[in-house]
Design an enzyme around this catalytic site. Structure first.
Site, PDB file in Angstrom:
ATOM      1  N   THR A  45       1.556   3.725   1.790  1.00  0.00           N
ATOM      2  CA  THR A  45       2.341   4.175   2.950  1.00  0.00           C
ATOM      3  C   THR A  45       3.328   3.125   3.450  1.00  0.00           C
ATOM      4  O   THR A  45       4.088   3.398   4.380  1.00  0.00           O
ATOM      5  CB  THR A  45       1.410   4.497   4.139  1.00  0.00           C
ATOM      6  OG1 THR A  45       0.665   3.313   4.451  1.00  0.00           O
ATOM      7  CG2 THR A  45       0.461   5.643   3.809  1.00  0.00           C
ATOM      8  N   LYS A  46       3.362   1.947   2.857  1.00  0.00           N
ATOM      9  CA  LYS A  46       4.168   0.868   3.422  1.00  0.00           C
ATOM     10  C   LYS A  46       5.643   0.982   3.009  1.00  0.00           C
ATOM     11  O   LYS A  46       5.981   1.710   2.086  1.00  0.00           O
ATOM     12  CB  LYS A  46       3.578  -0.492   3.022  1.00  0.00           C
ATOM     13  CG  LYS A  46       2.139  -0.690   3.529  1.00  0.00           C
ATOM     14  CD  LYS A  46       2.061  -0.853   5.037  1.00  0.00           C
ATOM     15  CE  LYS A  46       0.709  -0.562   5.683  1.00  0.00           C
ATOM     16  NZ  LYS A  46      -0.437  -1.355   5.277  1.00  0.00           N
ATOM     17  N   ASN A  47       6.522   0.231   3.686  1.00  0.00           N
ATOM     18  CA  ASN A  47       7.968   0.373   3.463  1.00  0.00           C
ATOM     19  C   ASN A  47       8.368   0.079   2.021  1.00  0.00           C
ATOM     20  O   ASN A  47       9.334   0.634   1.514  1.00  0.00           O
ATOM     21  CB  ASN A  47       8.752  -0.543   4.404  1.00  0.00           C
ATOM     22  CG  ASN A  47       8.721  -0.047   5.844  1.00  0.00           C
ATOM     23  OD1 ASN A  47       7.848   0.743   6.214  1.00  0.00           O
ATOM     24  ND2 ASN A  47       9.670  -0.498   6.654  1.00  0.00           N
ATOM     25  N   LEU A  48       7.654  -0.847   1.387  1.00  0.00           N
ATOM     26  CA  LEU A  48       7.825  -1.095  -0.048  1.00  0.00           C
ATOM     27  C   LEU A  48       6.466  -0.836  -0.662  1.00  0.00           C
ATOM     28  O   LEU A  48       5.479  -1.459  -0.261  1.00  0.00           O
ATOM     29  CB  LEU A  48       8.247  -2.558  -0.297  1.00  0.00           C
ATOM     30  CG  LEU A  48       8.607  -2.983  -1.736  1.00  0.00           C
ATOM     31  CD1 LEU A  48       9.290  -4.344  -1.717  1.00  0.00           C
ATOM     32  CD2 LEU A  48       7.420  -3.017  -2.677  1.00  0.00           C
ATOM     33  N   TYR A  50       0.845  -1.192   0.000  1.00  0.00           N
ATOM     34  CA  TYR A  50       0.000   0.000   0.000  1.00  0.00           C
ATOM     35  C   TYR A  50       0.891   1.256   0.000  1.00  0.00           C
ATOM     36  O   TYR A  50       2.071   1.190   0.368  1.00  0.00           O
ATOM     37  CB  TYR A  50      -0.908  -0.047   1.252  1.00  0.00           C
ATOM     38  CG  TYR A  50      -1.794   1.147   1.404  1.00  0.00           C
ATOM     39  CD1 TYR A  50      -2.792   1.415   0.461  1.00  0.00           C
ATOM     40  CD2 TYR A  50      -1.646   2.022   2.478  1.00  0.00           C
ATOM     41  CE1 TYR A  50      -3.600   2.533   0.595  1.00  0.00           C
ATOM     42  CE2 TYR A  50      -2.454   3.137   2.615  1.00  0.00           C
ATOM     43  CZ  TYR A  50      -3.426   3.386   1.672  1.00  0.00           C
ATOM     44  OH  TYR A  50      -4.220   4.493   1.801  1.00  0.00           O
TER      45      TYR A  50
END
Ligand SMILES: *Cc1c(COP(=O)(O)O)cnc(C)c1O
Length: 387
Positions: free
Chosen positions: A187-190, A185
């Site tokens: 906002t996620k780290n990847l 998603y």
């Protein structure tokens, strides 16, 4: 879910997209193949290699991965699945999608992670699976959940939406459960904008998830992009439309190679916050001891009116006045209206999770932030405590 004013100086979690991602998206558009195809295959292979997992199946969300993992594990009506109330609603919603009953257990107040001892007390003869969440990027006690799984013959589906980079007990997250689900998603780290991946050691389960993710069409149909000419397919189950398109895999391929650099930057920001806030009257989760690796998805503080002198919501409002975003991870899932009305959950059942949900605030954290943005967050937080 994040709060900030219109003149936002520090967004909560902006994506860090480089030239390689942009060039690969353009190359994908020019290739003429936009949906699931060769780039998804490459992304799955690269992801499996990064994790060290035998199989990785790309999907259009982590939610899809959690849903299909439960179905692949045979979870259905009459079954109970235990998870944490301190998570995004998707973790619990998928249990209902699978036809099973969500059961919650409390978290460890020093980490925010599902407490294996509390889970043990919630196990009944109907329990089929546990969904631990690596809250904020901190790995759960995977060994304790494996012991419970063996003793009670349960499936473990890890929600690793926050924990791509995590390592626990010398083992990479993504290799410690029957199924591990990752989120890409925004906002996620990847990130791939939207997207997800499931890793598993079971070839049969991976194949089941792959088929279920594309209408239940048989394996031959799945690889039809490789064929020239007319293709035939058979439908072996009423599947879903959960496949990842090549356009998203194009972004993921290069986000994956940037993960190490991005984690170093996240780590540095967390250390800077730790040092800057050392004298503030706030609570924090315990440090994680090396060699375990925290994926640093969230930087959370606990702000309790009684000990902090201001409430969490007052701090968030004061930060927003300064143009600094913040977010809440998470409102306790069992207290959302649907859960209260359908299952009869009430306040007081999971006191540690509820106390964290009521006092936790996530500060901006992204490798895309500049040093001056990090300092602006620090100034805004300190100013709120001074006034
Ligand atoms: C983001 C998130 C999800 C859902 O991920 P999607 O890819 O948006 O479906 C699930 N669980 C947790 C803990 C999350 O933070």
């Amino acid at each position: 879910m994040s709060t900030a004013t219109a003149t936002e100086l520090v967004p909560f979690s902006p994506p860090d997209i480089g030239g390689a991602e942009i060039a690969e998206v353009i190359a994908t558009l020019e290739s003429g193949w936009l949906s699931t195809g060769p780039r998804v295959r490459r992304f799955e292979e690269a992801f499996a290699a990064y994790i060290g997992a035998p199989h990785a199946v790309a999907l259009n969300s982590c939610t899809a991965g959690l849903h299909l993992s439960l179905l692949a594990a045979g979870v259905g009506p009459g079954d109970e699945v235990i998870t944490t109330p301190l998570t995004f609603c998707a973790t619990a919603n998928v249990i209902i999608h699978a036809g099973a009953t969500p059961v919650f257990a409390d978290v460890d107040p020093s980490t925010g992670n599902l407490d294996p001892a509390s889970v043990a007390q919630a196990i009944t003869p109907r329990t089929r699976a546990i969904i631990p969440v690596h809250y904020g990027g901190r790995p759960v006690d995977v060994a304790a959940f494996q012991t419970l799984a063996r003793r009670h013959q349960l499936t473990i589906v890890e929600d690793a939406a926050h924990c791509i980079e995590g390592v626990a007990g010398g083992r990479k997250i993504g290799t410690t459960a029957d199924f591990t689900c990752f989120s890409f998603y925004a906002t996620k780290n990847l990130t791939t904008g939207e997207g997800g991946m499931v890793t598993t050691a079971s070839a049969a389960a991976a194949e089941n998830i792959r088929v279920a993710s594309l209408h239940g069409m048989s394996k031959d149909a799945w690889s039809r992009y490789q064929h020239l000419g007319a293709t035939r397919y058979d439908v072996v189950m009423p599947g879903f439309k959960y496949n990842m398109p090549d356009l998203q895999a194009a972004i993921g391929l290069h986000q994956l190679t940037a993960l190490g650099e991005h984690l170093a930057r996240r780590d540095a920001t967390c250390r800077r916050y730790d040092e800057a806030f050392v004298n503030l009257p706030i609570g924090r989760f315990a440090d994680l001891a090396a060699p375990d690796v925290h994926a640093r998805h969230l930087y959370t503080i606990l702000v309790d009116q009684r000990t902090s002198g201001l409430s969490r919501d007052e701090l968030a409002a004061a930060m927003a006045e300064c143009g600094v975003a913040s977010s809440i991870h998470f409102p306790a899932v069992h207290l959302h209206r649907y859960y209260v009305e359908r299952f009869g959950f009430s306040r007081g059942q999971f006191p540690h999770a509820e106390r964290i949900a009521d006092t936790v605030l996530s500060l901006p954290l992204s490798p895309a932030h500049t040093d001056s943005q990090v300092e602006a967050v620090i100034s805004a937080v300190k100013a709120a405590f001074r006034s």
